[in-house]
Design an enzyme around this catalytic site. Sequence first.
Site, PDB file in Angstrom:
ATOM      1  N   HIS A 404       0.815  -1.219   0.000  1.00 16.71           N
ATOM      2  CA  HIS A 404       0.000   0.000   0.000  1.00 16.71           C
ATOM      3  C   HIS A 404       0.850   1.271   0.000  1.00 16.71           C
ATOM      4  CE1 HIS A 404      -3.659   2.094   0.029  1.00 16.71           C
ATOM      5  NE2 HIS A 404      -4.319   1.441   0.978  1.00 16.71           N
ATOM      6  N   ASP A 408      -2.423   1.502  -4.479  1.00 17.34           N
ATOM      7  CA  ASP A 408      -3.685   1.756  -3.801  1.00 17.34           C
ATOM      8  C   ASP A 408      -4.719   0.698  -4.176  1.00 17.34           C
ATOM      9  OD1 ASP A 408      -2.739   4.036  -2.476  1.00 17.34           O
ATOM     10  OD2 ASP A 408      -3.164   5.306  -4.206  1.00 17.34           O
TER      11      ASP A 408
END
Length: 432
Positions: A404, A408
């Site tokens: 992350h 995304d």
Amino acid sequence: MAKFELKLPKMGESVAEATVTNWLKNVGDTIAMDEPVLEIATDKVDSDVPSEVSGTLVEILFKVDDVVQVGQTIAIIETEGGAVAAAPEVKTDAPDTLAEVAKTVEVAIETVAPADFSASNKFFSPLVKNIAKEEGISVAELEAISGSGKDGRVNKEDLLNYIKNKESQPNMQTSVVATAKVTDAPGVQAVPVSVNGGDEIVEMDRMRKLISGYMVASVQTSAHVQSFIEVDVTNIVKWRDKVKDAFEKREGEKLTFTPIFMEAVAKALRDFPGMNISVDGDFIIKRKNINLGMAAALPNGNLIVPVIKNADQLNLVGMAKAVNDLGNRAKTGKLKPDDTQGGTYTVTNVGTFGSVFGTPIINQPQVGILALGAIRKVPAVIETSEGDFIGIRQKMFLSHSYDHRVVDGALGGSFVKRVAEYLEAFDPNREI
């Protein structure tokens, strides 16, 4: 009598050194051509070094656990006749450079307190540790260096560049150590383990120690996030059942589900190049080639990840041959160091052991890994022009772990959805 210098062979463009783990021959032993003389280990693969000539081993230049550079002479073999007496305890013909290095190491040991590298969760090669000890580099400094090697490992060049910069910037050590102390997780201590009388204590083997270090380092490095998606692979199951016997007869290779899945992953990576990247500090490296790592369990319970190079350029037959070749050589311990280098994305088949889905750990410095769950017969709603009805379908879960920090949810979710779309759109009438 002629003497032949046995050198450490080139083991791949990204492998510059190896550690001697075991000598299979002793001084005075007769050696046949292509017979293994010693065993070596790199960061990922253990292999042996065969002799290029027939003769008698007369001198061993490196001990077990010594680090050898590619191209260095590791042993002397006499190629003509007769038994040879054991080499004397003190070698008089050792290169001057080795003596100089040994002297430097002795001085360093006398003047610098040895750093406890066992306290670090990161893996450092013996060569890097030795240089760090010689130069008085602390464990905190070494951990703070951004490595350019496999999985972000600090190699010799990284350390030498750091030392060079450190000499030109005297205050660098203080700032690095301070940074390292700030970023360390507070209060993280090893939990004491109680041992009862009937318990057995077994030391991890070398590969398990490496795997342990890599897994801990990955979790500490990447912000792991998972996405899951269920896929209907009924058409794939039926197609494989129909063609697998003819495929094996024609190609001499078994057709498993793995190459079909790998083909879909390679296509999705081409569609979403943002998943085919690596992270180096504050920089993103966009990989040109799509090299798929294929996690494989070894007979001893350990894990290794051979790599299919340029996977997007292979057709299904080529993919099946690559999967079978790497899988078989992994099980028999015949992988070469270069076979595990250069991966840009990894696939692991947890369904082999009956798992429906999983949360795999990213193979650093990659940013994603896909787990393939077990294929199961399940009741499912089937939509038709005449209405919906319940039928038995072959389904599986895809579990996608991604980093992350740079990926995304939109990209991570879209990528695994595209893999699913390729699998569900598989042509049941496909020709091989």
